[in-house]
Enzyme design. Structure first.
Site, short mmCIF file in Angstrom:
data_model
loop_
_atom_site.label_atom_id
_atom_site.label_comp_id
_atom_site.label_asym_id
_atom_site.label_seq_id
_atom_site.Cartn_x
_atom_site.Cartn_y
_atom_site.Cartn_z
N ASP A 57 -47.83 1.20 -16.24
CA ASP A 57 -46.78 2.20 -16.01
C ASP A 57 -45.36 1.59 -16.03
O ASP A 57 -44.57 1.88 -16.92
CB ASP A 57 -47.03 3.02 -14.75
CG ASP A 57 -47.41 2.19 -13.52
OD1 ASP A 57 -47.40 0.95 -13.62
OD2 ASP A 57 -47.70 2.79 -12.47
N ASP A 94 -55.60 -8.15 -8.60
CA ASP A 94 -56.49 -7.70 -9.65
C ASP A 94 -56.47 -8.77 -10.73
O ASP A 94 -55.46 -9.41 -10.97
CB ASP A 94 -56.00 -6.37 -10.23
CG ASP A 94 -55.87 -5.32 -9.16
OD1 ASP A 94 -56.85 -5.11 -8.44
OD2 ASP A 94 -54.78 -4.73 -9.02
N ASP A 145 -53.64 -6.64 -2.67
CA ASP A 145 -54.85 -7.13 -3.33
C ASP A 145 -54.46 -7.79 -4.65
O ASP A 145 -53.34 -7.64 -5.12
CB ASP A 145 -55.81 -5.97 -3.63
CG ASP A 145 -55.11 -4.78 -4.24
OD1 ASP A 145 -54.12 -4.97 -5.00
OD2 ASP A 145 -55.52 -3.64 -3.97
P1 ATP Z 1 -50.17 -1.27 -4.85
O1 ATP Z 1 -49.34 -2.29 -4.19
O2 ATP Z 1 -49.96 0.08 -4.31
O3 ATP Z 1 -51.62 -1.64 -5.02
P2 ATP Z 1 -50.19 -1.55 -7.69
O4 ATP Z 1 -49.06 -1.67 -8.65
O5 ATP Z 1 -51.14 -2.68 -7.57
O6 ATP Z 1 -49.54 -1.19 -6.29
P3 ATP Z 1 -52.49 0.00 -8.30
O7 ATP Z 1 -52.68 1.46 -8.15
O8 ATP Z 1 -53.30 -0.93 -7.50
O9 ATP Z 1 -50.93 -0.24 -8.06
O10 ATP Z 1 -52.66 -0.30 -9.86
C1 ATP Z 1 -52.75 -1.62 -10.36
C2 ATP Z 1 -52.01 -1.70 -11.69
O11 ATP Z 1 -52.60 -0.81 -12.65
C3 ATP Z 1 -50.54 -1.29 -11.64
O12 ATP Z 1 -49.72 -2.35 -11.24
C4 ATP Z 1 -50.27 -0.82 -13.03
O13 ATP Z 1 -50.04 -1.93 -13.88
C5 ATP Z 1 -51.60 -0.21 -13.45
N1 ATP Z 1 -51.62 1.25 -13.20
C6 ATP Z 1 -52.05 1.88 -12.10
N2 ATP Z 1 -51.93 3.21 -12.21
C7 ATP Z 1 -51.40 3.43 -13.42
C8 ATP Z 1 -51.03 4.62 -14.13
N3 ATP Z 1 -51.17 5.83 -13.58
N4 ATP Z 1 -50.52 4.47 -15.37
C9 ATP Z 1 -50.37 3.23 -15.92
N5 ATP Z 1 -50.70 2.11 -15.30
C10 ATP Z 1 -51.21 2.18 -14.06
MG MG Z 2 -52.99 -2.77 -6.38
#
Ligand code: ATP
Ligand code: MG
Length: 391
Positions: A95, A18, A16
């Site tokens: 993170d 964001d 996705d």
């Molecule tokens: P995925 O491919 O699993 O969606 P993602 O990196 O997009 O991986 P998400 O959970 O969708 O993970 O979160 C989107 C963004 O928000 C992350 O890339 C990170 O920058 C931030 N984020 C998410 N969870 C945390 C956390 N627990 N602490 C700090 N930042 C976070």
């Molecule tokens: Mg994501």
């Protein structure tokens, strides 16, 4: 921003996208008619394009995202964890450096405040800030470290890796519902086997599934470990082939070993096979949900998969015919195949059910009539009893 930019740069298909902006949610809604504001904790704008939803978040400040479960005050005042900030501040509360990359649509550049590009190129996961502090702020980041390492094949920077061995206890303070979501991401994303290995390596798995962890250390003839691993392998294959995977089947796999061992104990105390499985299933699930929640609709299906195992072991007669029509038959049959693969039941039993499904109406009638009449059932049962107890 976040995972979308990371995955694109790695040449992977992002799950996705964001969007982050300095516009406040209310402003976003003013620009996009097809927009809904959601979330009480973090107010986000969801902009709908047909069936797609683009999540638009306002830059946030404060180096702290650990406020899960903290309530917003009734008047909608923003609390500590929901303070708007600048792009740079927004980047620094993410993170990992590779998750703190932004794609700037104004000039098509990648914005990198944290050195994420370099880490992306060398395949390293590195937390922003002090690792231990960041894990303490939000212990779920430990699971995310293991998950991204598994998914991306990245290594974890040593300073960020070390605390993983020590801080697993902190997971016990994370709400069970949030851990449920994380477990799905860990094990239904197509790299479950790797994730499982990482979690076990860092001693984190036992904090999520204590009973399963125990059962793995009770291991006899490599038997338990192969069951969970095979189950996860099977899940990964299904994901790769775009076949449906359900949380119910996943949790049935993860908790089968402890449920089976407990059922065996109860049987030895004189309970019927069916009652033993019922009771063991109930107990294991209720212990588990204290740690990682499992919504009722899934736990009901898990228990069906488990109790159907007993019925699958009694092939033959009208019962087999009826079983085919059971809404959970397919899942229970897939589960039986795993048990056979890992040597817990005889392959012949699994093959029988495979043929039974493939046989036409007539063939099925014959199979049902002849099975069970040749004493196989009894022999099978006796043989299994001989397996050494787990203790
Ligand atoms: P995925 O491919 O699993 O969606 P993602 O990196 O997009 O991986 P998400 O959970 O969708 O993970 O979160 C989107 C963004 O928000 C992350 O890339 C990170 O920058 C931030 N984020 C998410 N969870 C945390 C956390 N627990 N602490 C700090 N930042 C976070
Ligand atoms: Mg994501």
């Amino acid at each position: 921003m976040g995972g979308g930019v990371r995955d694109l740069l790695l040449g992977r298909e992002p799950k996705d996208f964001d969007v982050a902006t300095d516009a406040h949610p209310e402003d976003v809604r003013r620009v996009f008619r097809n927009c809904r504001l959601i979330g009480r904790r973090f107010r986000l704008a969801h902009v709908h394009f047909g069936r797609e939803i683009i999540e638009v978040a306002t830059f946030r400040g404060m180096h702290d995202a650990s406020e899960e479960g903290k309530r917003e005050s009734e008047n909608g005042m923003l609390l500590r964890d929901n303070v708007y900030g600048t792009l740079e501040e927004d980047a620094l509360r993410r993170d990992f450096t590779v998750n703190a990359l932004y794609y700037n649509i104004e000039d098509f550049s990648v914005v990198d405040y944290a050195g994420g590009m370099k880490d992306l190129e060398s395949g390293v996961l590195r937390l922003l800030g002090d690792p231990e502090q960041r894990y303490r702020e939000d212990p779920v980041r430990m699971l995310r470290a293991a998950r991204f390492a598994a998914k991306l094949g990245f290594s974890i920077n040593p300073a960020c890796e070390r605390p993983l061995f020590e801080l697993g206890d902190l997971l016990e303070g994370v709400p069970a519902a949030r851990l449920f979501e994380e477990v799905l991401k860990l094990f239904l994303g197509g790299t479950a086997v790797h994730a499982f290995e990482k979690l076990r390596h860092y001693g984190l798995f036992g904090h999520l599934f204590p009973d399963t962890e125990d059962s793995l250390s009770h291991e006899e003839h490599d038997f338990p470990i192969t069951f969970v691993t095979r189950g996860l392998q099977n899940t990964d294959t299904r994901v790769r082939e775009d076949k449906p995977v359900t949380p119910a089947f996943l949790f049935a796999v993860l908790l089968w070993e402890p449920a089976r061992l407990l059922a065996r104990e109860l049987e030895e105390q004189g309970k019927s096979k069916y009652d033993a499985m019922q009771q063991a299933g109930g107990e294991i699930i209720s212990r588990q949900v204290a740690r990682v929640s499992i919504p009722k609709r899934f736990s009901l299906q898990m228990r069906e998969i488990w109790t159907l195992q007993h019925r699958l072991e009694q092939r033959g007669g009208k019962r087999s015919m009826r079983l085919l029509g059971h809404p959970r038959f397919r899942a229970a049959y897939d589960f039986l195949l795993l048990r056979a693969e890992s040597g817990e039941v005889e392959q012949e039993l699994a093959d029988w059910w495979t043929q039974f499904q493939e046989a036409g109406e007539e063939g099925r009638g014959q199979m049902a009539a002849t099975a069970g009449a040749d004493g196989k059932k009894k022999r099978r049962r006796r043989r299994r009893r001989k397996k050494p107890a787990a203790e």
